[in-house]
Scaffold this active site. Sequence first.
Site, PDB file in Angstrom:
ATOM      1  N   THR A   1     -10.054  94.366 -16.942  1.00 42.44           N
ATOM      2  CA  THR A   1      -9.372  93.744 -18.075  1.00 42.44           C
ATOM      3  C   THR A   1     -10.344  93.302 -19.177  1.00 42.44           C
ATOM      4  OG1 THR A   1      -7.697  92.969 -16.544  1.00 42.44           O
ATOM      5  CG2 THR A   1      -7.757  91.891 -18.685  1.00 42.44           C
ATOM      6  N   GLU A   2      -9.895  93.469 -20.423  1.00 43.11           N
ATOM      7  CA  GLU A   2     -10.643  92.965 -21.583  1.00 43.11           C
ATOM      8  C   GLU A   2      -9.672  92.166 -22.439  1.00 43.11           C
ATOM      9  OE1 GLU A   2     -12.550  96.280 -23.507  1.00 43.11           O
ATOM     10  OE2 GLU A   2     -13.620  96.862 -21.674  1.00 43.11           O
TER      11      GLU A   2
ATOM     12  N   GLY B   1      -4.992  94.659 -21.336  1.00 44.05           N
ATOM     13  CA  GLY B   1      -4.481  94.106 -20.080  1.00 44.05           C
ATOM     14  C   GLY B   1      -3.841  95.200 -19.273  1.00 44.05           C
ATOM     15  N   SER B   2      -2.505  95.277 -19.358  1.00 46.88           N
ATOM     16  CA  SER B   2      -1.808  96.343 -18.637  1.00 46.88           C
ATOM     17  C   SER B   2      -2.196  97.724 -19.179  1.00 46.88           C
ATOM     18  CB  SER B   2      -0.301  96.144 -18.773  1.00 46.88           C
ATOM     19  OG  SER B   2       0.103  94.983 -18.093  1.00 46.88           O
TER      20      SER B   2
ATOM     21  N   PHE C   1     -10.980  87.945 -16.793  1.00 47.60           N
ATOM     22  CA  PHE C   1     -10.085  87.897 -15.630  1.00 47.60           C
ATOM     23  C   PHE C   1     -10.647  88.664 -14.428  1.00 47.60           C
ATOM     24  CE2 PHE C   1      -6.068  87.396 -18.504  1.00 47.60           C
ATOM     25  CZ  PHE C   1      -6.545  86.170 -18.921  1.00 47.60           C
TER      26      PHE C   1
ATOM     27  N   GLY D   1      12.851  68.690  -3.083  1.00 43.50           N
ATOM     28  CA  GLY D   1      12.701  67.703  -4.145  1.00 43.50           C
ATOM     29  C   GLY D   1      13.382  66.395  -3.831  1.00 43.50           C
TER      30      GLY D   1
ATOM     31  N   GLU E   1      -3.119  93.112 -10.328  1.00 40.40           N
ATOM     32  CA  GLU E   1      -2.946  94.428  -9.687  1.00 40.40           C
ATOM     33  C   GLU E   1      -1.687  95.125 -10.226  1.00 40.40           C
ATOM     34  OE1 GLU E   1      -5.808  94.464  -8.535  1.00 40.40           O
ATOM     35  OE2 GLU E   1      -5.717  96.338  -7.421  1.00 40.40           O
ATOM     36  N   GLY E   2      -1.434  94.891 -11.519  1.00 41.49           N
ATOM     37  CA  GLY E   2      -0.242  95.467 -12.145  1.00 41.49           C
ATOM     38  C   GLY E   2       0.892  94.459 -12.118  1.00 41.49           C
TER      39      GLY E   2
END
Lengths: 432, 363
Positions: A155-156, A160-161, A187, A385, A409-410
């Site tokens: 990733t940069e 991303g994807s 990341f 809760g 991982e996608g």
Amino acid sequence: MSIQFETPDAVEKQLQQVRIVAENVMRPESRYLDEHEHERPVKFVNMMWPQTKLMEKASLEASLARLARKSNGDGNGNGHAANGNGKAERADIGNLATIHLVELLSWGDAGAYLCIPMSALAGAAINAVGTAEQLERFLRRFTEGKPKWGAMAMTEPQAGSDTSNIQTTATLDPDTNEWILNGQKIFCTSGKLALEESDGLVVVWATVDKRAGRAGMKPFVVEAGTPNVIIAKVEEKLGIRASDTATIILDNARIPYENLLGDPEVRTGQGNKGFKGAMKTFDATRPLVAASAIGIARAAFEYTRDTLAKHGVKMEYGKPRWQLTTVQADLLEMEAQIKAAWLLTIQAAALLDAREPNKLVSSMAKVKAGKVVTLVTQKAVELLGPLGYTTDLLVEKWMRDAKINDIYEGTGQINTLIVARQILGYTRKELK
Amino acid sequence: MYSFTMTSEQKMLVDTVHRYAEKQLRPVYREAEETKAAPEKTVQTGWELGLLPGSIEADYGGFGEYSALTSALYLEELGWGDVGISLHLLTPNLFAIPIALFGSKKQKEEFLPDFCDETFPRATAAIVEPVIQFDPADLRTTAEKEDDEFVINGEKTMVPLADKAELFLVYAQENGTTQAFIVPGDTPGITVGERITMMGAHALAVYNVSFKDVRVPKANRLGGLKGIRLNRLLTVSRLNLAAMAIGQAKAAYEYALQYAQERYAFGEPIAHRQSIAFMLANMAIEIESTRMLVWEAAYKYDNNEDATRAAYLAKEYADKMVLEVTDAALQVLGGHGYIREHPVELWLRNGRGFATWNGLVMA
């Protein structure tokens, strides 16, 4: 052959010890590690290293043997040992054993699990396309000495994807026969552990020819101690805080020519096996993320079920739906969803072990598990809760830890896209 | 180990049933639905496949042994072909399978051989009652012991093929537990009432049946003194229904998958759009998820493990899945999905049925 649903004894046996670690080492430190971001689960690491070392060794020897058979020309090189000495049998449950391990460790603590000292995604990439020399040079270290980590940097900030949009470059210096890497990676899970805190390594994706798109993208091994490789930042995150998520800056970082994994040529179409081969490693790694998701989901479900049982809420298997309370119905739904995701994940791993195509099921499992863990953990917080919403209990942490599994991982969407393309027989041009 | 490959025998059976579904059920499903009748020839051809004898031991005239997994595999194919006609075809099973599972040796010897020849047997079962909150573990129909007889009283509904039934298996409450009783069709006190129209599966004729002071000999209690285990019976039925639901969902999914590639909008197939493609992907994921749950539960059952929990979870999951998938399929077809020219509207109606058909499939 017949349809079977039986966990092999060897896997069960391996899990017995891990269960002790998960219960007695991981769980007690869970809250502390969440509150002290970036501190390491030292005890867990030291306990796991002797075991992971052995696993790495077995995997390395198997890969070397496979390559040796291939170069001798007496095997088809697909890793199937024909020598009935039991090794082949063990190899055939490798992925199945790993998903069980990952599931259980994530049940213990998902953040600590990510700090398991292993070659991890780097190992997967090196194993997929590395030569015997590369396997020896890069992966031997994970079988000896002090704990080490491997990581993958893809990733940069702007990619991303859409991984094919990466801008990090690799330029060959013909004088020194070195690659010069320039760019910024973000990341990167365990990037700091791999490069600064151990003699590990990172597989960095860079392009040797920007105009060539995917065909120009190649994986390079960057070892700890390489000059001009800087860990610029570790992210502060919603969950999995024991795990470092690093930004790596490559500023004229020089690495040997031989650190390129796979084919150095830029080939398009069918010949572009490098990129496709690397994308194939996702078929193996997605079930791992699915397994991690399921481990967290199971932790949340079991805790919620057992806690509510103390307050008189019983699980009723067999009653007509109209007789169930909404809480009972919620719990049943959680259990069924977790089970469905887990069985899909097992199928993905078993197909991989059998060396049958698993791309479709692998992505299906990832989509399903990512969704399930998100819903189950969110439901757990609600059902327990208001206490469940506080840090007195771990469920709120599990809900935060869970979410990453629907992302890395996608993302769920990318994996749904992969499933859709597979069932429709569409290319990425037809279905964007 | 974990393995997902059928045995060669199972594969052969599945291929045979698939061929029947494709060549015999699919061409007539619409006519059967509209005329509210399963074609006799289609049923006869289906009966001759020998699916039921395949689940009955050789001692009683069959040629196989019971396997919940094998049943699940072929039920998926039948559900894919047509649910309504298949429910008709499987009606004799409602009588025979419980006999095979729980019957005394004598009961098996007396009844099962008749289910192993080429004549479609006129036998059925009465389990469902005309109430909103139905619970097979808490029936209103009662069986009371009087001397050497049981006296059965109560109202049943959704009794398949009751009008021509020569044998009923009647489920009734006896001292607080559910038991089953073999009742010949000509026993005084049985009144076959109106035919009921369900929302879907019109090819199956179902009736209201009233039992008023119906007397049967003590020996007609299924399983003799031991009786039946309702839990186990429902586990089998849940697995069966869930397996059939997978087939129904698969039919709808495949239809939508093909339609989306052929239907053009804005100059390209609608499947080129993520909004459609993602629906299809999720349908595929949910179908495969359900299949895994059903197979695992059936595997447990066949290995004599307690499969109650697994089968219950699988059935609950399948009920929801089949409705979602058939609904999504209709949505993919848009307005055309709402038209009876296409099968998906029927499949949505069938899809809703699974949650209400507990006990109505045994295989």
